[in-house]
Design a protein around this motif. Structure first.
Motif, PDB file in Angstrom:
ATOM      1  N   THR A 286       0.779  -1.145   0.216  1.00 42.16           N
ATOM      2  CA  THR A 286       0.110  -0.355  -0.024  1.00 42.16           C
ATOM      3  C   THR A 286       0.765   1.444   0.007  1.00 42.16           C
ATOM      4  OG1 THR A 286      -1.983  -0.749   1.606  1.00 42.16           O
ATOM      5  CG2 THR A 286      -2.049   1.678   1.197  1.00 42.16           C
ATOM      6  N   LEU A 287       1.854   0.897   0.248  1.00 45.30           N
ATOM      7  CA  LEU A 287       2.794   2.583   1.206  1.00 45.30           C
ATOM      8  C   LEU A 287       3.563   1.972  -0.441  1.00 45.30           C
ATOM      9  CD1 LEU A 287       4.697   4.540   2.383  1.00 45.30           C
ATOM     10  CD2 LEU A 287       6.256   2.774   3.016  1.00 45.30           C
ATOM     11  N   ASN A 288       4.236   3.587  -1.226  1.00 43.78           N
ATOM     12  CA  ASN A 288       4.155   3.655  -2.697  1.00 43.78           C
ATOM     13  C   ASN A 288       5.209   4.117  -2.245  1.00 43.78           C
ATOM     14  OD1 ASN A 288       4.171   3.482  -5.116  1.00 43.78           O
ATOM     15  ND2 ASN A 288       2.710   5.267  -5.977  1.00 43.78           N
ATOM     16  N   ILE A 289       6.132   3.951  -2.828  1.00 43.54           N
ATOM     17  CA  ILE A 289       7.555   5.022  -2.932  1.00 43.54           C
ATOM     18  C   ILE A 289       7.885   5.054  -4.647  1.00 43.54           C
ATOM     19  CG2 ILE A 289      10.199   4.810  -2.516  1.00 43.54           C
ATOM     20  CD1 ILE A 289       9.563   3.741  -0.045  1.00 43.54           C
ATOM     21  N   ILE A 290       7.624   6.775  -5.124  1.00 47.54           N
ATOM     22  CA  ILE A 290       7.806   6.890  -6.544  1.00 47.54           C
ATOM     23  C   ILE A 290       9.359   7.328  -6.539  1.00 47.54           C
ATOM     24  CG2 ILE A 290       6.136   6.373  -7.302  1.00 47.54           C
ATOM     25  CD1 ILE A 290       6.358   9.437  -6.802  1.00 47.54           C
ATOM     26  N   SER A 291      10.846   6.871  -7.008  1.00 49.84           N
ATOM     27  CA  SER A 291      11.791   7.595  -7.544  1.00 49.84           C
ATOM     28  C   SER A 291      11.933   7.059  -8.740  1.00 49.84           C
ATOM     29  CB  SER A 291      12.683   6.419  -6.381  1.00 49.84           C
ATOM     30  OG  SER A 291      12.642   5.183  -6.918  1.00 49.84           O
ATOM     31  N   GLN A 319       1.774  -0.924   5.480  1.00 49.59           N
ATOM     32  CA  GLN A 319       0.206  -0.854   5.340  1.00 49.59           C
ATOM     33  C   GLN A 319      -0.496  -0.141   4.803  1.00 49.59           C
ATOM     34  OE1 GLN A 319       2.190  -0.801   7.907  1.00 49.59           O
ATOM     35  NE2 GLN A 319       1.092  -0.840   9.494  1.00 49.59           N
ATOM     36  N   TYR A 320       0.445   1.871   5.467  1.00 49.66           N
ATOM     37  CA  TYR A 320      -0.493   2.596   4.914  1.00 49.66           C
ATOM     38  C   TYR A 320      -0.639   3.197   3.946  1.00 49.66           C
ATOM     39  CZ  TYR A 320      -0.478   2.965   9.916  1.00 49.66           C
ATOM     40  OH  TYR A 320      -0.132   2.541  11.304  1.00 49.66           O
ATOM     41  N   ARG A 321      -1.304   3.838   3.358  1.00 46.38           N
ATOM     42  CA  ARG A 321      -1.941   4.166   1.934  1.00 46.38           C
ATOM     43  C   ARG A 321      -1.135   5.455   1.502  1.00 46.38           C
ATOM     44  NH1 ARG A 321      -4.714   2.182  -2.377  1.00 46.38           N
ATOM     45  NH2 ARG A 321      -5.482   0.811  -0.193  1.00 46.38           N
ATOM     46  N   ILE A 322      -0.088   5.452   1.465  1.00 45.34           N
ATOM     47  CA  ILE A 322       0.880   6.611   1.523  1.00 45.34           C
ATOM     48  C   ILE A 322       1.857   6.506   0.450  1.00 45.34           C
ATOM     49  CG2 ILE A 322       2.612   8.576   2.944  1.00 45.34           C
ATOM     50  CD1 ILE A 322       1.110   7.350   5.141  1.00 45.34           C
ATOM     51  N   ASP A 341       2.248  11.975  -1.667  1.00 45.99           N
ATOM     52  CA  ASP A 341       2.269  12.925  -0.004  1.00 45.99           C
ATOM     53  C   ASP A 341       3.658  13.756   0.590  1.00 45.99           C
ATOM     54  OD1 ASP A 341      -0.404  11.694   0.668  1.00 45.99           O
ATOM     55  OD2 ASP A 341       0.195   9.890   0.163  1.00 45.99           O
ATOM     56  N   LEU A 342       4.778  13.269   0.457  1.00 51.02           N
ATOM     57  CA  LEU A 342       5.938  13.328   0.890  1.00 51.02           C
ATOM     58  C   LEU A 342       7.276  13.556  -0.086  1.00 51.02           C
ATOM     59  CD1 LEU A 342       6.079  12.060   4.510  1.00 51.02           C
ATOM     60  CD2 LEU A 342       5.666  14.448   4.234  1.00 51.02           C
TER      61      LEU A 342
END
Length: 387
Positions: A286-291, A319-322, A341-342
């Motif tokens: 669910t946590l999405n890290i884009i780079s 587990q967080y939708r961030i 989000d960040l």
């Protein structure tokens, strides 16, 4: 070199576009591309990387230039390599006439054309680029990115609609090139969200089925998630006949760039074999890290290591939708962190930190992780409280 055997995939009837020794579109094999991550002015390192990519099976290799010195370096690089070269003009479109005699393809971003000579209509700039390409036997790519759409186009659509401005920009530029009688071009429409990549390319292909498409998920991130996100988009598009050339954009160290080619070829082989899965089968967190992919625009190679550190540090929040964005340069960083989000975008000595579109500040590389964690923890508390 002998190119690897290509899988057979039924395709849309786009027109044929020659890029040096290959052609894309029509029923030509889907070409696999990559981009150098070395500094262009480091000629020896860039030549080595191009040779590595070519040995891995790259059909086209893209190199970025942002200055006259970069262009002069690329001229020398061309003397040492024989592959099909594409040049990324970044924001300085006037360098096209300098480097076009030495490359096979010119890539420009419609959203970046407004940065230089702001008083000049963008149509005139496209006319100039077309004439340079025509005079020098070059193909062109109209490269539209979600985070750098022309503001004049973007302001006409709702703030939460990122797809329509991309489509409008692409269609406008295609129309101008068509009016000029130039058809040796392809288009790319890229986003970090594979579902948006599917939607925007599907809609473009419905209106312009004749135009070859370059597929990619921008800022896909680090393996394996970056490969999974890319595969989701490619499977859904290519299995429907959409797509004529591809790039898998991964955040990896310079000595691992050939992994992009290997990943692209494997995806094509499995699509050709009918191994297309549903999105839920991939089990993305669910946590999405884009780079963004490592490339020559990166101003500090510590960006790649920082991406790995962010992934490790944030495992407790999977587990967080961030969405957290880690971007490597000033070209993509400011705009393409807006929807996260960040967001972190990396400069030579400091990392610029944003929460949404708001800038928090700039921090040294060795101080950014604690600050990121503090903001992430605060965001988790707010999400848990339903704020």
């Amino acid at each position: 070199m002998n190119s690897p055997q290509r899988p057979e995939i039924v395709r849309n009837p786009t027109r044929s576009v020659a890029i040096g020794s290959i052609s894309i579109g029509s029923q030509h094999p889907i070409a696999v591309q990559s981009m150098t991550a070395t500094r262009t002015q480091d000629i020896d390192a860039t030549v080595r990387q191009i040779h590595d990519l070519e040995a891995a099976g790259a059909d086209v290799v893209r190199v970025a230039i942002d200055s006259r010195r970069d262009a002069e370096a690329l001229m020398e690089i061309r003397r040492q390599v024989s592959c099909n070269l594409s040049v990324d003009l970044q924001e300085n479109y006037r360098l096209a006439e300098v480097i076009a005699p030495h490359v096979n393809k010119i890539r420009y971003n419609p959203g970046h054309l407004y940065h230089h000579e702001t008083e000049r209509p963008w149509q005139d700039k496209v006319r100039y680029l077309m004439q340079v390409a025509r005079d020098n036997d070059c193909a062109m790519r109209v490269g539209v990115n979600c985070g750098s759409v022309d503001p004049a186009v973007k302001e006409r659509f709702a703030e939460d609609d990122s797809i329509s401005p991309m489509l409008e920009s692409a269609w406008q530029h295609c129309a101008v090139l068509d009016e000029l009688g130039f058809d040796r071009y392809c288009v790319s429409l890229k986003d970090s969200d594979p579902q948006k990549v599917i939607e925007v390319n599907r809609r473009f292909a419905e209106k312009r089925p004749d135009v070859p498409l370059h597929l990619g998920v921008t800022e896909a991130g680090m393996p394996p998630d970056g490969i999974i996100k890319t595969r989701i988009a490619f499977e859904q598009l290519i299995s429907r006949g959409i797509g004529d050339t591809i790039r898998v954009s991964l955040t990896v160290a310079n000595n691992r760039k050939a992994e992009e080619i290997a990943a692209g070829r494997k995806i094509l082989e499995e699509i050709a074999a009918g191994r297309v899965r549903s999105v839920v089968d991939y089990g993305l967190k669910t946590l999405n890290i884009i780079s963004c992919p490592s490339c020559s625009r990166v101003e500090n190679e510590a960006f790649v290591e920082l991406g790995e550190q962010v992934r490790e540090m944030t495992r407790y929040a999977e587990q967080y939708r961030i969405t957290i964005a880690v971007m490597g340069c000033r070209v993509n960083g400011p705009g393409e962190t807006d929807d996260a989000d960040l967001g972190l975008w990396c400069g030579p000595t400091h990392v610029n930190f944003k929460r949404g579109k708001d800038t928090i500040g700039a921090f040294p590389y060795d101080a950014i992780l604690p600050r990121l964690k503090a903001e992430l923890d605060q965001l988790i508390v707010q999400r848990s409280a339903g704020v």
